[in-house]
Design a protein around this motif. Structure first.
Motif, PDB file in Angstrom:
ATOM      1  N   ARG A  41      -3.084   3.856  -2.098  1.00  0.00           N
ATOM      2  CA  ARG A  41      -3.741   2.826  -2.912  1.00  0.00           C
ATOM      3  C   ARG A  41      -3.031   1.483  -2.757  1.00  0.00           C
ATOM      4  O   ARG A  41      -1.861   1.406  -2.400  1.00  0.00           O
ATOM      5  CB  ARG A  41      -3.721   3.240  -4.391  1.00  0.00           C
ATOM      6  N   ASP A  42      -3.800   0.453  -3.063  1.00  0.00           N
ATOM      7  CA  ASP A  42      -3.266  -0.912  -3.020  1.00  0.00           C
ATOM      8  C   ASP A  42      -2.541  -1.198  -4.331  1.00  0.00           C
ATOM      9  O   ASP A  42      -3.091  -0.996  -5.415  1.00  0.00           O
ATOM     10  CB  ASP A  42      -4.416  -1.900  -2.818  1.00  0.00           C
ATOM     11  N   TRP A  70       0.846  -1.185   0.000  1.00  0.00           N
ATOM     12  CA  TRP A  70       0.000   0.000   0.000  1.00  0.00           C
ATOM     13  C   TRP A  70       0.884   1.239   0.000  1.00  0.00           C
ATOM     14  O   TRP A  70       1.836   1.338   0.778  1.00  0.00           O
ATOM     15  CB  TRP A  70      -0.903   0.030   1.238  1.00  0.00           C
ATOM     16  N   LEU A 122      -2.546  -0.440   8.607  1.00  0.00           N
ATOM     17  CA  LEU A 122      -2.960   0.539   7.601  1.00  0.00           C
ATOM     18  C   LEU A 122      -3.874   1.558   8.285  1.00  0.00           C
ATOM     19  O   LEU A 122      -5.103   1.464   8.245  1.00  0.00           O
ATOM     20  CB  LEU A 122      -3.663  -0.157   6.439  1.00  0.00           C
TER      21      LEU A 122
END
Length: 362
Positions: free
Chosen positions: A171-172, A28, A59
């Motif tokens: 973002r992943d 991530w 996260l």
């Protein structure tokens, strides 16, 4: 399939398993926002999606005043001293990469109350980042940023500027393959390729060696066969001989009837053939065309030579059956234009009978 090939395939499957294991990780990115007041008393805000969350980092969002460790800028040691301007406010540790593990850096800051840890990459890497692995430091938000971005903030803090930082989830990106796995797979691929080439060279050399040994054995056996053929009984047919009285008596090699004056060879099995016909046959096949009797064995040719030849012999040549109403004998498919003197020459030894043969042809 050979054992070597099976081993190579097994190794490739193992490497494939490693690849899928590594590829299962996704990473991530982290949004990094900094805010500070410059020398002109103007507030500067910068934001970029330029960080990467550590592999073991939660996260989550984190924010606070950027704080540098005292002494060692890389945050190593038993307890690096952090001295935030206001201990009541949340703060984020900014440390350089190197000298100790990521877990040690993160735990040292976490023990002193940091709400997050930002590790900037080593000098010379620009804005390059990677996904950190810190299994022993998984209770705090930890990200990595590039060297250029980290040093910019370090210089601001060293000049006495208060820098506020916010870390947010980006973002992943996946799957993730870090540099170490790439090195490992590259080296493994090189090893497998080198092993395959070495195996191919070994097999080729072994085949060439066996072929050379077979040729030597073949030459030795033919040399012995020539000597043995020289001991066969040879006679010149006369008009009153039984073989010349009927056209049904014929040479099984050339299918021609016997005539007076022709030279014939009598094999150990008492079958007779034209001398020019049977000698090349015996050198090539070494058995009687009619009864398959092993002529060389009967003549005492050493079995050791034949055993060596049999062990190294390639597959037999294709043969056809010459039909004359009923199958009579088999002949090898050889090239009639072959320059092999041993196939074209009809007279090898028995030189005493050459004159008789010439007289018979006249």
């Amino acid at each position: 399939m050979g054992k070597k090939t099976q081993h190579c395939l097994l190794l490739l499957l193992c490497l494939s398993g490693f690849f899928h294991y590594s590829a299962a990780f996704s990473f991530w990115t982290a949004k990094v926002e900094i805010s500070y007041v410059n020398s002109n008393n103007v507030t500067v805000d910068k934001i970029c999606e330029c960080g990467v969350f550590g592999r073991n980092s939660p996260l989550e969002q984190a924010s606070g005043i950027v704080t540098l460790p005292k002494g060692d800028p890389k945050g190593c040691g038993s307890d690096p001293v952090y001295n935030p301007n206001n201990s009541s406010l949340p703060w984020i540790a900014l440390v350089g990469r190197g000298n100790c593990t990521f877990s040690e850096k993160i735990n040292a800051a976490y023990r002193q109350g940091a709400s997050g840890v930002v590790v900037y990459n080593v000098d010379g890497t620009g804005n390059n980042t990677m996904q950190m692995s810190h299994p022993e430091g998984d209770g705090i938000v930890a990200i990595m940023i590039g060297n250029s971005q980290g040093m910019e903030v370090v210089n601001l803090v060293k000049n006495g500027t208060v820098v506020q930082m916010i870390i947010d989830i980006g973002r992943d990106h996946g799957p993730w393959m870090d540099t170490y796995w790439l090195y490992f797979l590259s080296i493994s691929f090189f090893i497998v390729t080198a092993a395959s080439i070495a195996y191919f060279v070994f097999i080729s050399a072994n085949r060439l060696y066996n072929l050379n040994m077979h040729r030597r054995s073949e030459r030795k056996l033919k040399s012995e066969a020539k000597k043995a053929i020289g001991r066969l009984q040879v006679r010149k047919l006369k008009s009153g001989d039984e073989e010349t009285n009927s056209e049904s008596n014929m040479c099984a090699v050339c299918l021609e009837s016997y005539k007076a004056g022709e030279v014939v060879t009598v094999l150990t099995c008492d079958h007779i053939f034209h001398k020019p016909c049977i000698e090349p046959w015996l050198l090539d096949r070494r058995t009687c065309p009619m009864c398959k009797c092993d002529i060389l064995k009967a003549l005492g040719v050493e079995e050791e030579t034949k055993e060596i030849l049999t062990a190294n012999a390639p597959p037999e040549v294709t043969v056809i059956t010459v039909m004359g109403g009923e199958p009579m004998y088999e002949v090898p498919l050889t090239d009639p234009t072959s320059s092999d003197p041993e196939r074209l020459q009809h007279h090898y030894d028995n030189s005493a009978f050459e004159g008789d043969s010439e007289a018979g042809r006249r």
